[in-house]
Write an enzyme that holds these catalytic residues in place. Structure first.
Site, mmCIF file in Angstrom:
data_model
loop_
_atom_site.group_PDB
_atom_site.id
_atom_site.type_symbol
_atom_site.label_atom_id
_atom_site.label_comp_id
_atom_site.label_asym_id
_atom_site.label_seq_id
_atom_site.Cartn_x
_atom_site.Cartn_y
_atom_site.Cartn_z
ATOM 1 N N LEU A 571 0.771 -1.180 -0.039
ATOM 2 C CA LEU A 571 0.011 0.059 -0.103
ATOM 3 C C LEU A 571 0.896 1.338 -0.051
ATOM 4 O O LEU A 571 0.446 2.183 -0.574
ATOM 5 C CB LEU A 571 -1.004 0.005 1.355
ATOM 6 C CG LEU A 571 -2.137 -0.844 1.357
ATOM 7 C CD1 LEU A 571 -2.770 -0.947 2.561
ATOM 8 C CD2 LEU A 571 -3.034 -0.453 0.250
ATOM 9 N N GLY A 575 8.641 5.504 6.688
ATOM 10 C CA GLY A 575 9.960 5.659 7.476
ATOM 11 C C GLY A 575 10.217 4.632 8.068
ATOM 12 O O GLY A 575 11.269 4.082 8.617
ATOM 13 N N VAL A 578 7.314 -1.259 5.618
ATOM 14 C CA VAL A 578 6.145 -1.318 4.407
ATOM 15 C C VAL A 578 4.977 -1.545 5.000
ATOM 16 O O VAL A 578 4.844 -2.471 5.637
ATOM 17 C CB VAL A 578 6.874 -2.379 3.416
ATOM 18 C CG1 VAL A 578 5.809 -2.279 1.938
ATOM 19 C CG2 VAL A 578 8.283 -2.165 2.788
ATOM 20 N N VAL A 579 3.864 -1.177 4.059
ATOM 21 C CA VAL A 579 2.357 -1.376 4.698
ATOM 22 C C VAL A 579 2.102 -2.152 3.408
ATOM 23 O O VAL A 579 1.920 -1.855 2.455
ATOM 24 C CB VAL A 579 1.744 -0.052 5.002
ATOM 25 C CG1 VAL A 579 0.346 -0.451 5.275
ATOM 26 C CG2 VAL A 579 2.348 0.806 5.944
ATOM 27 N N LYS A 593 1.383 -3.261 8.930
ATOM 28 C CA LYS A 593 2.618 -2.734 8.728
ATOM 29 C C LYS A 593 3.670 -3.430 9.409
ATOM 30 O O LYS A 593 3.691 -3.868 10.345
ATOM 31 C CB LYS A 593 2.656 -1.468 9.649
ATOM 32 C CG LYS A 593 3.681 -0.399 9.437
ATOM 33 C CD LYS A 593 3.647 0.887 10.495
ATOM 34 C CE LYS A 593 3.395 2.137 9.987
ATOM 35 N NZ LYS A 593 3.030 3.180 10.672
ATOM 36 N N ASP A 694 3.536 13.591 14.942
ATOM 37 C CA ASP A 694 3.701 13.477 13.651
ATOM 38 C C ASP A 694 2.612 13.681 12.797
ATOM 39 O O ASP A 694 2.364 13.025 11.864
ATOM 40 C CB ASP A 694 4.662 12.144 13.362
ATOM 41 C CG ASP A 694 5.208 12.198 11.868
ATOM 42 O OD1 ASP A 694 5.393 13.375 11.391
ATOM 43 O OD2 ASP A 694 5.798 11.214 11.596
HETATM 44 N N1 ATP Z 1 -4.507 1.510 7.529
HETATM 45 C C1 ATP Z 1 -4.273 1.952 6.328
HETATM 46 N N2 ATP Z 1 -5.261 1.506 5.383
HETATM 47 C C2 ATP Z 1 -4.625 1.913 4.031
HETATM 48 N N3 ATP Z 1 -3.428 2.266 3.864
HETATM 49 C C3 ATP Z 1 -2.602 2.400 4.852
HETATM 50 C C4 ATP Z 1 -2.832 2.394 5.802
HETATM 51 N N4 ATP Z 1 -1.779 2.457 6.752
HETATM 52 C C5 ATP Z 1 -0.821 2.917 5.962
HETATM 53 N N5 ATP Z 1 -1.231 2.803 4.453
HETATM 54 C C6 ATP Z 1 -0.635 3.375 3.373
HETATM 55 O O1 ATP Z 1 0.835 3.141 3.535
HETATM 56 C C7 ATP Z 1 1.794 4.189 3.587
HETATM 57 C C8 ATP Z 1 2.894 4.185 4.303
HETATM 58 O O2 ATP Z 1 2.270 4.249 5.809
HETATM 59 P P1 ATP Z 1 3.443 4.545 7.037
HETATM 60 O O3 ATP Z 1 2.346 4.974 8.058
HETATM 61 O O4 ATP Z 1 4.241 3.625 7.129
HETATM 62 O O5 ATP Z 1 4.513 5.737 6.520
HETATM 63 P P2 ATP Z 1 3.849 7.302 6.551
HETATM 64 O O6 ATP Z 1 2.729 7.871 7.716
HETATM 65 O O7 ATP Z 1 3.870 7.797 4.981
HETATM 66 O O8 ATP Z 1 5.429 7.838 7.088
HETATM 67 P P3 ATP Z 1 5.957 7.606 8.652
HETATM 68 O O9 ATP Z 1 6.195 6.312 8.804
HETATM 69 O O10 ATP Z 1 7.087 8.786 8.527
HETATM 70 O O11 ATP Z 1 5.038 7.949 9.478
HETATM 71 C C9 ATP Z 1 0.795 5.337 3.822
HETATM 72 O O12 ATP Z 1 1.363 6.351 3.184
HETATM 73 C C10 ATP Z 1 -0.583 4.672 3.135
HETATM 74 O O13 ATP Z 1 -0.634 5.170 1.776
#
Ligand code: ATP
Ligand code: NAG
Ligand code: NAG
Ligand code: NAG
Ligand code: NAG
Ligand code: NAG
Length: 911
Positions: A571, A575, A578-579, A593, A694
């Site tokens: 998705l 940081g 991978v999600v 995540k 954040d």
């Molecule tokens: N619950 C969710 N449902 C759908 N997509 C998600 C979900 N959580 C995260 N994502 C997707 O995964 C991506 C990465 O999320 P993540 O929280 O790891 O990073 P971030 O918020 O962009 O950065 P950071 O890790 O610095 O906070 C997001 O930008 C989003 O597109």
């Protein structure tokens, strides 16, 4: 070792002559040679030590009738030099006393001096002690080597135990390291053991018990002696006990048999538990110090003649600062802690006189008065299960799993009126398996000895059946009516068991019927959760195991759900890792995540679990719910509810790439309000205030209806003491950092308010907080926007995709712009609370839909929204509802108390 000073060389010839003379003319043989060596190796020797005089006439030397040396007494003679290495050829020596000089060098061995009684070496500069020093000193009574700081480290030799006449062993400040050997049953006369100011480690030896030691000085060890003080209670001759400045743990033992004790120094340790009454009533006690420990319970009271230093409340964990009883509930919990040896971890957290004030492992009801949950799972606790648990009548959930508890499960626990979960799995419990009422989920697997002696059957059999069988076979034997009666009763019992087991099976089946919950608003099935539930209730390794309210999900389940973490399910990347998108077997969508251990820093397993336990309870309709977690080797996986429309940042900045429509102003205000509410809830959490740290569009996720939820809160960032959180990680993203946070790392809720203001600016302008493609003066959104605000030029800043033809749209935008400016004020105190922002935005949203009730009050925002609540509901059905702790959020309790069909009617939360 034999060290000759240059000054002494001229004496060599003379010496040789003298030695030959003595050897040939005297009957004393060896002693003369050694004595002349002694005289040359020490300086300045007393004036009487002339080479021409008989050494038996020398000052400080005593001889017997046959001119054999029996004593060397040279205290405080300012002597330097060393002792000759063959001193032990003075075979008649009884006393060697050279204290308070500056004699250095390696000590000679004294091995085989069977007559030696006293060795006094204190306050010198000896550098080492030979290993056979104590060999065969069968008459040694007193040895002291205190204050010889130049000694190279040495250990108390095991072979000291040959010297069974020892009365006093003193070696303070003599650079001893290692443990105290377990040899003290060999010294029936030992009264003084003084070993202060060394680096002795380990526990008090068992052989101290029953010894005659009166003076026990073991204080101020560099690294510290550890273990408990239990052995003291059988050292009945004790008079003076100095154990301060070590790292002893556990409770002060019962000292009622130590009637001669007058001086008890226990300060500066890690002692826990209640101060026993036997200590307060010691008849001879004069001085006692207890400060700087973690002692618990009521403040101790000593007799009027006693000088007692107890420390302030901060240097111990007494419930009150004045004498008097603690709260009954506090006393019950202390009794519980006592059964597991008053662990330090509890004593550190269990402070004050209110168990509902942030005591670790404890949760209370919504009134904040009564303990409803005790969770000691996986704490390495050893000891027993206290029957005192039965006095916590509000207790709903008791988790004692994965510890090292022994003995039986107290029968009295079955009387707990509100108990819903008792988990004692994976301990070393034994004895009878109590029978709990039907409502109690009772987990007792992983206790090999449990129930064996009663039923003789395999461990972990159905509690009901195993127990019934055991009782009945007992009573069968007791019946006097003979064999036939016995058989009849046996058959009856068998039938009863069969019926009982069948009934249980029936109940289980009934519970496992797939549950569906109608979402009244949408009029369709919200989610079929049977899939989740069967995994959670069935195989322990698969899913579930409720640890402090969080759900462990196995890696297999996650692999299946994400098609083995395939690339097409990615998705996004953040940081931390991978999600992935995932679909459970029942079709429920999840977001997984996957982060590696580095992300969690040095956080241990326990800490991680504790944090997860809290986060799974932090639930709000505008926070992305954490459904569970998984640990696989070093990696940690977090499972969230899936948000189908992705991030706000995609819809705000990348809508062209994603081929979606730009967000309308209505949608934007509504998103802002959602975010505001989510953050407001985080800030107002009762037990542990969360600061997001954040907040930014990539952490704001959208549902299919474009309603928003805040993601990524809490984890890695929540610390009890958020103000000093810099130690863990500098969270945050440039462009959103409040100036005081960026400069000093000080975190308050106003840091989130600032970031929220930046998000508002982004919503208005459609521009990123930091945009390197623009000129310097424009690249930092806050600076640029605030300048536009001051010059009343805001219209120019508005996102061009927004339709500002409608008058009230422009008005609304201006209000939000004003709020954004307010939120990003330079000084934290100038910024409003999140609650204020929510109020402002709430009015604007209402203006769009005056006829509709605030749909925010509804529950059915989208299918995916129901998952966490359903999980909770399912667990509530299972009798594990301790997951929801009423004190976290009032809405949660209303969810629990209402049947699923009514779930959507509860009021707005976080207010
Ligand atoms: N619950 C969710 N449902 C759908 N997509 C998600 C979900 N959580 C995260 N994502 C997707 O995964 C991506 C990465 O999320 P993540 O929280 O790891 O990073 P971030 O918020 O962009 O950065 P950071 O890790 O610095 O906070 C997001 O930008 C989003 O597109
Ligand atoms: C002590 O006596 C034993 C036995 O007589 C002998 O083996 C040993 O060498 C002696 N030790 C010293 C240091 O003289
Ligand atoms: C002997 O030890 C004392 C105490 O540590 C010290 O002050 C003194 O300097 C030492 N003397 C020598 C000769 O090392
Ligand atoms: C004390 O001894 C331990 C080993 O037993 C050692 O690791 C430590 O460094 C010593 N401390 C000091 C101050 O000498
Ligand atoms: C004290 O001594 C008595 C008699 O020897 C014994 O029964 C009792 O257990 C002892 N108490 C403790 C705390 O050791
Ligand atoms: C008790 O402590 C005081 C000061 O702390 C000290 O002066 C006194 O000698 C001590 N008494 C005994 C019996 O140890």
């Amino acid at each position: 070792m034999t060290f000759h000073d240059v000054r002494h060389r001229h004496r060599y010839l003379h010496l040789l002559y003298l030695t030959i003379l003595l050897l040939t003319t005297s009957t004393t043989g060896d002693d003369a040679a050694v004595m002349s060596k002694l005289s040359t190796s020490l300086s300045p020797t007393p004036s009487s030590w002339s080479t021409n005089t008989d050494f038996c006439k020398w000052d400080g030397i005593t001889c017997d009738n046959s001119n054999r040396v029996t004593a060397i007494n040279l205290p405080s003679k300012s002597l330097t030099g060393s002792l000759p290495s063959d001193l032990n050829s003075l075979s008649q020596l009884k006393t060697l006393a050279v204290q308070r000089n500056s004699i250095g060098g390696v000590l000679p061995t004294l091995a085989n001096l069977t007559l030696l009684e006293q060795v006094i070496l204190d306050s010198n500069n000896f550098t080492a002690i030979p290993t056979d020093f104590f060999t065969g000193l069968t008459n040694l009574q007193s040895f002291s080597i205190t204050d010889n700081p130049d000694m190279s480290s040495w250990t108390i030799p095991e072979n000291l135990n040959q010297n069974t006449n020892l009365q006093s062993f003193q070696a303070g400040n003599a650079n001893i390291m290692g443990g105290i050997p377990d040899i003290f049953d060999k010294f029936p006369n030992l009264q003084n053991l003084r070993l202060s100011y060394n680096n002795i480690t380990g526990a008090l030896p068992v052989s101290f018990g029953g010894s005659q030691i009166r003076n026990l000085w073991l204080n101020n060890q560099k690294q510290g002696l550890s273990g408990t003080l239990d052995v003291l209670s059988s050292m009945t001759q004790l008079e003076q006990v100095w154990l301060q400045a070590n790292v002893f743990t556990g409770a002060i033992p019962d000292l009622s048999n130590c009637t001669g004790l007058f001086d008890l120094q226990l300060r500066d340790n890690q002692l826990t538990g209640l101060v026993p009454a036997s200590v307060m009533s010691l008849p001879k006690l004069v001085n006692v110090t207890l400060q700087n420990n973690r002692l618990q319970g009521p403040l101790p009271v000593f007799g009027s003649g006693v000088v007692a230093e107890l420390g302030s409340s901060s240097t111990n964990s007494f419930c009150l600062t004045t004498p008097g009883p603690c709260e009954p509930q506090v006393m019950v919990l202390l009794e519980v802690a006592g059964a597991i040896g008053y662990p330090l971890s509890l004593a550190q957290s269990w402070e004050g006189n209110d168990a509902c004030q942030k005591w670790s492992f404890i949760s209370c009801d919504s009134s904040g008065k009564y303990v409803t949950s005790v969770n000691f799972g996986k704490q390495k606790f050893s000891g027993t299960i206290s029957p005192a648990f039965a006095n916590l009548t509000s207790l709903r959930s008791l988790s004692l799993n994965d510890n090292n508890l022994v003995d039986s499960i107290p029968e009295v626990l079955t009387s707990l009126p509100n108990l819903q979960l008792l988990d004692v799995s994976n301990n070393n419990l034994s004895g009878k398996i109590p029978v709990f009422p039907e409502r109690v989920k009772f987990v007792h697997t992983g206790n090999v000895l449990l129930g064996q002696d009663v039923s003789g059957g395999p461990p972990g059999s159905e509690p009901g059946s195993g127990d019934t069988g055991g009782n009945s076979s007992g009573s069968t034997k007791g019946v006097s009516g003979g064999l036939i009666a016995g058989i009849v009763i046996g058959v009856l019992v068998f039938v009863v068991i069969i019926l009982f087991v069948c009934y249980k099976c029936y109940l289980k089946k009934k519970n496992q019927k797939p549950k569906t919950v109608q979402d009244p608003e949408k009029g369709k099935e919200a989610v079929k959760a049977s899939d989740l539930q069967s995994q959670s209730s069935g195989d322990q390794t698969e899913m579930s195991v409720f640890e402090g309210g969080s759900i462990v999900i196995s890696i297999q389940v996650l692999r299946e759900a994400t098609n083995n973490f395939s690339e097409e399910n990615v998705l996004g990347r953040g940081g931390f890792g991978v999600v992935y998108k995932g679909i459970l077997q029942n079709g429920t969508k999840i977001a997984v995540k996957r982060m590696d251990s580095g992300v969690m820093g040095t956080k241990g397993l326990k800490e991680f679990q504790a944090e997860i336990a809290v986060l799974t309870k932090v639930r709000h309709r505008h926070l992305v719910a954490l459904l569970g977690y998984c640990m696989n080797g070093n990696e940690r996986l977090l499972v969230y509810e899936y948000m189908p429309q992705g991030t706000l940042s995609q819809h705000l900045f990348e809508w062209r790439e994603h081929k979606t429509n730009p967000l309308s102003w209505k949608q934007r205000v509504s998103i802002a309000l959602d975010v505001g509410r989510g953050v407001e809830y985080l800030h107002s959490l009762a037990q542990q205030s969360f600061i997001h740290r954040d907040l930014k569009p990539s952490n704001i996720l959208l549902g299919d209806d474009m309603r928003a939820k805040v993601a990524d809160f809490g984890l890695v960032k929540s610390t009890p003491d958020a103000k000093h959180s810099m130690e863990t990680r500098v969270a945050g993203t440039f462009g959103y950092l409040a100036p005081e946070y960026a400069a000093t790392g000080r975190v308050t809720t106003k840091v989130d308010v600032y970031a929220f203001g930046v998000v508002l600016m982004e919503l208005i302008t459609g521009r990123k907080a930091l945009d390197d493609t623009l000129t310097d003066e424009k690249s930092h959104l806050v600076t640029w926007f605030r300048r536009a605000l001051i010059s009343e030029n805001i219209v120019k800043a508005i996102d061009q995709t927004l339709d500002t033809d409608e008058e009230d749209t422009l008005e609304s935008i201006c209000k939000v712009a004003e709020l954004a400016g307010h939120c990003t004020a330079r000084e934290p105190y100038q910024r409003p609370d999140m609650g204020h922002a929510v109020n402002v935005l709430g009015l604007l949203v209402e203006q769009w839909k005056p006829s509709q009730p605030d749909e925010d009050d509804g529950y059915g925002i989208g299918d995916h929204m129901s998952v966490p609540q359903l999980l909770q509901q399912l667990q509530a059905d299972e009798g594990t509802s301790r997951m929801f702790d009423d004190s976290f959020d009032q809405t949660q309790s209303s969810i629990i108390s209402k049947p699923p069909g009514l779930v959507d009617t509860f009021g707005t939360s976080g207010r």
